[in-house]
Design an enzyme around this catalytic site. Structure first.
Site, mmCIF file in Angstrom:
data_model
loop_
_atom_site.group_PDB
_atom_site.id
_atom_site.type_symbol
_atom_site.label_atom_id
_atom_site.label_comp_id
_atom_site.label_asym_id
_atom_site.label_seq_id
_atom_site.Cartn_x
_atom_site.Cartn_y
_atom_site.Cartn_z
ATOM 1 N N ARG A 15 41.798 50.046 47.560
ATOM 2 C CA ARG A 15 42.748 50.242 46.472
ATOM 3 C C ARG A 15 42.498 51.596 45.809
ATOM 4 O O ARG A 15 41.394 52.102 45.794
ATOM 5 C CB ARG A 15 42.610 49.129 45.420
ATOM 6 N N TYR A 65 47.117 50.063 52.975
ATOM 7 C CA TYR A 65 45.973 49.184 52.690
ATOM 8 C C TYR A 65 46.383 47.969 51.845
ATOM 9 O O TYR A 65 47.180 48.089 50.905
ATOM 10 C CB TYR A 65 44.855 49.954 51.976
ATOM 11 N N GLY A 66 45.770 46.840 52.128
ATOM 12 C CA GLY A 66 45.998 45.544 51.476
ATOM 13 C C GLY A 66 46.546 45.586 50.068
ATOM 14 O O GLY A 66 47.750 45.453 49.848
ATOM 15 N N HIS A 95 42.360 36.771 38.332
ATOM 16 C CA HIS A 95 41.642 37.165 39.551
ATOM 17 C C HIS A 95 40.517 36.156 39.780
ATOM 18 O O HIS A 95 39.341 36.475 39.571
ATOM 19 C CB HIS A 95 41.092 38.583 39.341
ATOM 20 N N SER A 144 36.167 42.581 42.231
ATOM 21 C CA SER A 144 36.362 42.761 43.663
ATOM 22 C C SER A 144 35.028 42.916 44.386
ATOM 23 O O SER A 144 34.143 43.641 43.920
ATOM 24 C CB SER A 144 37.227 43.996 43.906
ATOM 25 N N CYS A 199 32.639 40.796 44.718
ATOM 26 C CA CYS A 199 31.499 40.239 43.976
ATOM 27 C C CYS A 199 31.316 38.749 44.202
ATOM 28 O O CYS A 199 30.692 38.062 43.380
ATOM 29 C CB CYS A 199 31.637 40.551 42.493
ATOM 30 N N ASP A 242 40.972 34.141 45.611
ATOM 31 C CA ASP A 242 41.188 35.447 44.961
ATOM 32 C C ASP A 242 42.048 35.384 43.699
ATOM 33 O O ASP A 242 41.806 36.139 42.768
ATOM 34 C CB ASP A 242 41.816 36.424 45.960
ATOM 35 N N ASN A 244 34.415 48.332 53.150
ATOM 36 C CA ASN A 244 35.543 47.522 52.658
ATOM 37 C C ASN A 244 36.409 47.029 53.817
ATOM 38 O O ASN A 244 37.600 46.810 53.645
ATOM 39 C CB ASN A 244 36.384 48.321 51.659
ATOM 40 N N SER A 245 35.821 46.881 55.013
ATOM 41 C CA SER A 245 36.605 46.305 56.112
ATOM 42 C C SER A 245 36.956 44.870 55.751
ATOM 43 O O SER A 245 36.203 44.191 55.041
ATOM 44 C CB SER A 245 35.831 46.377 57.431
ATOM 45 N N ARG A 296 28.413 41.716 38.947
ATOM 46 C CA ARG A 296 27.303 42.149 39.805
ATOM 47 C C ARG A 296 26.434 43.051 38.948
ATOM 48 O O ARG A 296 26.782 44.206 38.679
ATOM 49 C CB ARG A 296 27.913 42.907 40.992
ATOM 50 N N GLY A 346 24.824 29.489 49.464
ATOM 51 C CA GLY A 346 24.805 28.026 49.361
ATOM 52 C C GLY A 346 24.049 27.530 48.135
ATOM 53 O O GLY A 346 24.436 26.541 47.497
#
Ligand code: GTP
Ligand code: SPV
Ligand code: MN
Length: 581
Positions: A70, A198-199, A227, A249, A251, A276, A364-365, A397, A491
């Site tokens: 982005r 891009y997305g 979000h 994003s 995180c 998301d 960011n793949s 984060r 987990g």
């Protein structure tokens, strides 16, 4: 296919006369249409077939190297009054933005096909769902929209019934960063995006519609567009809870939504509703309910392996579009954190040579995959009524300061906790990585209007219901002096979620601190974890001096919103300060 909706017909005709496509294709959302698009992209080289024996129906898309994330500095909210967009958004006057975008769109589809994509965000028959139409010249966008949304005939029928839809015009343009803009016109329910494939910049149903435009609509209609992941937790006794969590994003939303309980937590079941975005509405009983407007995942690939996220790892072994991953000699997708293999080519398709600090897959793949492929998919993701939310969790984060978990005192204090979220930046957006910045409610890049008004909107819920969810804050990313993560995460995050659920049910202990309630030494189930008590102590410590500094930083951040900042937030901040002493 065509439509009886005159406004849509007019807009399509108008757009065609501006962009001059060679042909127009109305997307019906069928499997045959998807397969035809895949074949077309394989022929054009937009897609590369991966190993069809081990990764059936998986493909790789390599984006332009300048177009991998982005672009927040090129994303604008275009409201008549600059103050509506707020200091948290880039702003451009609508008239100026329209002239600029019309210039960039003029003739941009010459020789290309213009695709018209009717889509529905949310279950087709849900009163909470909303429709849109994206026009694009990118078959990659169409294929991704097919996986990510309820797209095609059924969405068009709903649009024809309702007559209302969000318009999104997208063109890949020439991919020059100088001619790349993502514009939002909330009053016109219009999105225009040019110059990126891009997305988040190009799949307009996602961040542009379901967050920026939807947050605007939600403010005036009394709901929330967030979000957030939505996860279902079932105890060994069959008791079910639904949690919504907002992390910035990259995180950990996708990972938490697909969590696999560790061996010592036998009998617990975790299912994914969304990874998301959540749309939250109060029902007639005052219960906050959530739907996931999406029907697929556009997830971070690096770090995905059978230990961190076996659900995602298995989910992406078939019928998946990979963007910007590396490839092995066996033509399988590869990324950092997958396994010990050495890839043959990097994300740009160049022979992989390694090298200091370089990664073979782009950090960011992403994978694009239909949600139904997720082994932990909850059928309630299709429930038109959504799921009742017990707790809202904010997180960031942060290698320091923010404890593993704490609970806000009440809704009002919880809004302060959300508004003061800070997090280290990630590769999901272009720019520096690893710098702490304020990312309130994980919505810094996505709130379509002034944050001060948005916080006031959040605060207003306290007056609308007496049974709002409890609010918490988590941080999976604390590091020790050597840079190692102190908490195992993944987990084992279930242990924290269980404490959260027990707090909601009034059956877990806690110690009260200045910043909220934290679990005491015996309040969380750490059985089978083997973590040092000292480490736990430091994960759950509240250091007064550091928190005083943090409060000063938060106050300074609020100052940037001038007099619009809700007094309640100032009061809550003062309350924390007083309690800290
Ligand atoms: P967006 O799709 O960008 O909104 O991101 P997201 O919030 O869904 O992030 P995601 O779950 O994809 O996680 C991003 C990165 O964080 C991945 O590299 C994960 O491996 C890592 N991660 C997720 N959960 C944890 C955790 O509990 N602990 C640690 N150390 N890392 C985690
Ligand atoms: C994010 O950046 O938060 C994402 C990926 O979920 S994108 O769709 O590109 O915004
Ligand atoms: Mn996201």
């Amino acid at each position: 296919m065509t439509t009886t909706n005159q406004a849509l017909l007019d807009w399509v005709a108008q757009t065609a006369s501006l962009t001059k496509p060679e042909r127009i294709h109305w997307c019906d959302g069928s499997e045959a249409e998807y397969q035809a698009l895949i074949r077309l992209m394989l022929e054009r080289g937009d897609l590369i077939a991966l190993n069809q024996e081990t990764y059936p129906d998986c493909y790789l898309h390599r984006s332009d190297p300048s177009d991998v994330a982005r672009v927040e500095h090129l994303t604008f909210v275009c409201t008549p009054d600059r103050a509506e967009a707020g200091p948290n958004n880039n702003w451009m006057a609508p008239a100026e933005a329209h002239v600029k975008m019309d210039g960039l769109f003029a003739g941009c589809m010459r020789g290309r096909t213009m695709y018209v994509i009717p889509y529905c965000m949310g279950p087709i028959d849900s009163p909470y769902a909303r429709c849109g139409v994206e026009i694009t010249d990118s078959p990659y966008v169409v294929a991704n929209m097919k996986l990510m949304t309820r797209m095609g005939r059924a969405a068009l029928q709903r649009i024809e019934r309702e007559g209302k839809f969000v318009r999104g015009l997208h063109s890949t343009g020439d991919l020059s960063p100088d001619r790349r803009f993502i514009m939002h016109f909330p009053q016109e329910l219009l999105i225009q995006s040019v110059g990126s494939g891009y997305g988040g910049n190009a799949l307009l149903g996602k961040k542009c519609h379901a967050l920026r435009i939807a947050s605007w609509q939600a403010q005036s209609e009394g709901w929330l567009a967030e979000h957030m992941l939505i996860v279902e937790i079932e105890s060994p006794q069959g008791e079910r809870h639904y949690l919504a969590a907002a992390f910035p994003s990259a995180c950990g939303k996708t990972n938490l939504a697909m969590l696999i309980p560790p061996a010592s937590q036998a009998g617990w079941k975790v299912r994914t509703i969304g990874d998301d975005i959540a749309w939250l509405h109060l029902d007639a009983q005052g219960q906050l309910r959530a739907i996931n407007p999406e029907s697929g995942y556009f997830g971070v690939v690096p770090g995905t392996n059978p230990k961190t996220n076996r659900n995602a790892f298995e989910m992406i072994t078939h019928d998946t579009i990979f963007t910007n991953v590396a490839v092995t000699v066996d033509n399988e997708p590869w990324w950092e954190g997958k396994d010990k293999q050495r890839p043959a080519t990097d994300w740009r398709g160049k022979p992989w040579t390694g090298g200091e600090g370089a990664t073979a897959a782009h950090p960011n793949s992403r994978f694009t995959v239909a949600a139904r492929q997720n082994p932990s998919y909850s059928p309630l993701a299709d429930d038109p009524a959504g799921v009742p939310i017990s707790a809202i969790i904010f997180g960031g984060r942060r290698r320091e300061l923010a404890p593993l978990v704490y609970q806000a005192r009440d809704w009002r204090h919880g809004v302060l906790v959300g508004a003061s979220v800070a997090s280290e930046t990630t590769a999901a957006a272009t720019g520096q990585v690893g710098v702490v910045r304020r990312d309130p409610m994980a919505m810094k890049p996505f709130c379509g209007y002034d944050f001060a008004d948005y916080w006031a909107h959040w605060l207003s819920f306290a007056g609308k219901s007496t049974r709002l969810p409890k609010i918490f804050h988590v941080n999976w990313f604390r590091q020790d002096r050597d840079g190692n993560f102190m908490w195992p995460g993944f987990g084992d995050n279930l242990r924290v979620l269980r404490w959260i659920i027990d707090r909601c049910e009034g059956r877990a202990g806690a110690r009260e601190t200045a910043i909220g309630f934290l679990p005491g030494p015996k309040d969380m189930d750490l059985d089978g974890l083997g973590i040092d008590q000292q480490v736990m102590d430091s994960l759950l410590a509240v250091d007064a001096a550091s928190w005083h500094q943090e409060l000063t930083a938060i106050a300074g951040y609020f100052d940037g919103f001038g007099t619009k900042i809700p007094p309640a937030l100032r009061e809550e901040l003062a309350g924390v300060k007083k309690r800290l002493g």
